[in-house]
Design an enzyme around this catalytic site. Structure first.
Site, short mmCIF file in Angstrom:
data_model
loop_
_atom_site.label_atom_id
_atom_site.label_comp_id
_atom_site.label_asym_id
_atom_site.label_seq_id
_atom_site.Cartn_x
_atom_site.Cartn_y
_atom_site.Cartn_z
N THR A 113 -21.95 20.33 42.24
CA THR A 113 -22.86 21.47 42.37
C THR A 113 -24.04 21.30 41.42
O THR A 113 -25.19 21.57 41.78
CB THR A 113 -22.12 22.80 42.12
OG1 THR A 113 -20.82 22.73 42.71
CG2 THR A 113 -22.87 23.96 42.74
N ASP A 145 -24.35 24.34 34.87
CA ASP A 145 -23.09 23.61 35.02
C ASP A 145 -22.26 24.23 36.15
O ASP A 145 -22.50 25.37 36.54
CB ASP A 145 -22.31 23.67 33.69
CG ASP A 145 -21.34 22.51 33.54
OD1 ASP A 145 -21.08 21.80 34.54
OD2 ASP A 145 -20.83 22.31 32.43
N GLY A 146 -21.29 23.49 36.62
CA GLY A 146 -20.36 23.98 37.64
C GLY A 146 -19.11 24.56 36.98
O GLY A 146 -19.01 24.65 35.75
N ASP A 163 -14.56 25.21 37.93
CA ASP A 163 -13.44 25.08 38.88
C ASP A 163 -12.91 26.46 39.28
O ASP A 163 -12.45 26.64 40.39
CB ASP A 163 -12.32 24.23 38.26
CG ASP A 163 -12.86 22.88 37.85
OD1 ASP A 163 -13.56 22.26 38.67
OD2 ASP A 163 -12.61 22.45 36.71
N ARG A 188 -12.47 19.54 35.82
CA ARG A 188 -11.99 18.65 36.88
C ARG A 188 -12.60 17.25 36.73
O ARG A 188 -11.97 16.25 36.99
CB ARG A 188 -12.33 19.24 38.28
CG ARG A 188 -11.93 18.38 39.45
CD ARG A 188 -12.78 18.67 40.67
NE ARG A 188 -14.20 18.67 40.37
CZ ARG A 188 -14.94 17.58 40.21
NH1 ARG A 188 -14.40 16.39 40.33
NH2 ARG A 188 -16.23 17.67 39.93
N GLU A 243 -19.39 19.43 27.94
CA GLU A 243 -19.88 20.65 28.62
C GLU A 243 -19.75 21.86 27.69
O GLU A 243 -20.63 22.73 27.68
CB GLU A 243 -19.09 20.86 29.92
CG GLU A 243 -19.43 19.82 30.98
CD GLU A 243 -18.56 19.89 32.21
OE1 GLU A 243 -19.03 19.46 33.28
OE2 GLU A 243 -17.40 20.34 32.11
C1 5RP Z 1 -16.60 18.71 35.26
C2 5RP Z 1 -16.61 20.14 35.60
C3 5RP Z 1 -17.33 20.54 36.85
O1 5RP Z 1 -18.44 21.30 36.50
C4 5RP Z 1 -16.40 21.33 37.74
O2 5RP Z 1 -15.27 20.54 38.00
C5 5RP Z 1 -17.08 21.74 39.05
O3 5RP Z 1 -17.40 20.59 39.79
P1 5RP Z 1 -18.00 20.69 41.26
O4 5RP Z 1 -19.34 21.35 41.14
O5 5RP Z 1 -18.07 19.26 41.74
O6 5RP Z 1 -17.05 21.50 42.11
O7 5RP Z 1 -16.10 21.00 34.90
O8 5RP Z 1 -15.86 18.47 34.09
#
Ligand code: 5RP
Length: 236
Positions: free
Chosen positions: A40, A92-93, A95, A107, A114
């Site tokens: 994302t 940032d994204g 989970d 993830r 982060e």
């Molecule tokens: C990486 C993370 C990601 O921001 C989280 O896993 C979301 O990822 P995505 O946008 O691919 O669903 O915490 O460490």
């Protein structure tokens, strides 16, 4: 190839793109921003790349090798937390996101950097598709642990009712090694009724670098939820 159809994106990808593009539009000229990791955030970077081409001047602090490499391809100027220990924003994204905007992240195994970037940022913009919004945090909590302390940390997590599993690599035998040279334990808990308390307990275990619960940033968090009918923005 002449006549080839462009690859169709899935509905989830479309919602991630909506959220990522919306977050990119929130970035102002001259800002120094944290660049998270994952699919994302990638859409936010894709849009930022276009805005930079059109004249936007920003610098980004990447939270992983993946983000750093992508930023170079997208011609996003990069800097470091050493040069800018205080950031205007981080994108940032996540989970999982609960209604109080507490997060589970990691993830992609980039949780420690982060968290550093989130702590340094004046505003934390979290970009997700709707599937990430949950009434109660429940997912496995990633924990980054130094290899030296793996077994004591496993015992410590079991002692508080958790079920830690060492994350293994894909296309690599053995454990995932983070960008910081450590292991990841994915820790399931029967319930996460007090996320702040669990974050505190995990973070204080000797050998734990950080955990994927992000509870302390809610006051400065904006969650951008990508939806088919447009983005929904949540904040305090
Ligand atoms: C990486 C993370 C990601 O921001 C989280 O896993 C979301 O990822 P995505 O946008 O691919 O669903 O915490 O460490």
């Amino acid at each position: 190839m002449p006549g080839a159809q462009p690859a169709r994106s899935t509905p989830a990808e479309g919602m991630k793109r909506e959220a990522g593009y919306h977050a990119a539009e929130m970035v102002e000229d001259g800002m120094v921003i944290g660049l998270g990791t994952g699919s994302t955030t990638w859409f936010a970077m894709e849009r930022l790349s276009v805005l930079i081409e059109e004249g936007l001047r920003i610098q980004g602090v990447p939270t992983s090798y993946q983000t750093e490499l992508r930023a170079r391809v997208l011609r996003i100027p990069l800097t470091t937390l050493d040069a800018y220990p205080e950031l205007d924003m981080a994108i940032d994204g996540a989970d999982q996101v609960d209604p109080a905007m507490r997060l589970i992240k990691g993830r992609g195994a980039a949780l420690t950097r982060e968290k550093c970037v989130a702590a340094a940022a004046a505003e934390l913009v979290i970009v997700v598709d709707g599937s990430k919004c949950v009434p109660v945090l429940s997912g496995p909590v990633p924990v980054e642990v130094i290899p030296f302390a793996l077994q004591p940390v496993i015992l410590g997590i079991r002692a508080i009712g958790g079920h830690p599993e060492l994350r293994n690599g894909i296309q690599k035998d053995g454990p995932v090694i983070t960008d910081n040279g450590n292991f990841i334990l994915d820790c399931s808990f029967p319930e996460i009724s007090e996320p702040e308390r669990l974050e505190g307990i995990l973070s204080l275990m000797p050998g734990v670098l950080s955990c994927g619960l992000f509870c302390e940033f809610v006051e400065k968090t904006v969650v951008v939820v990508g939806r088919e009918e447009g983005c929904r923005t949540l904040n305090h």
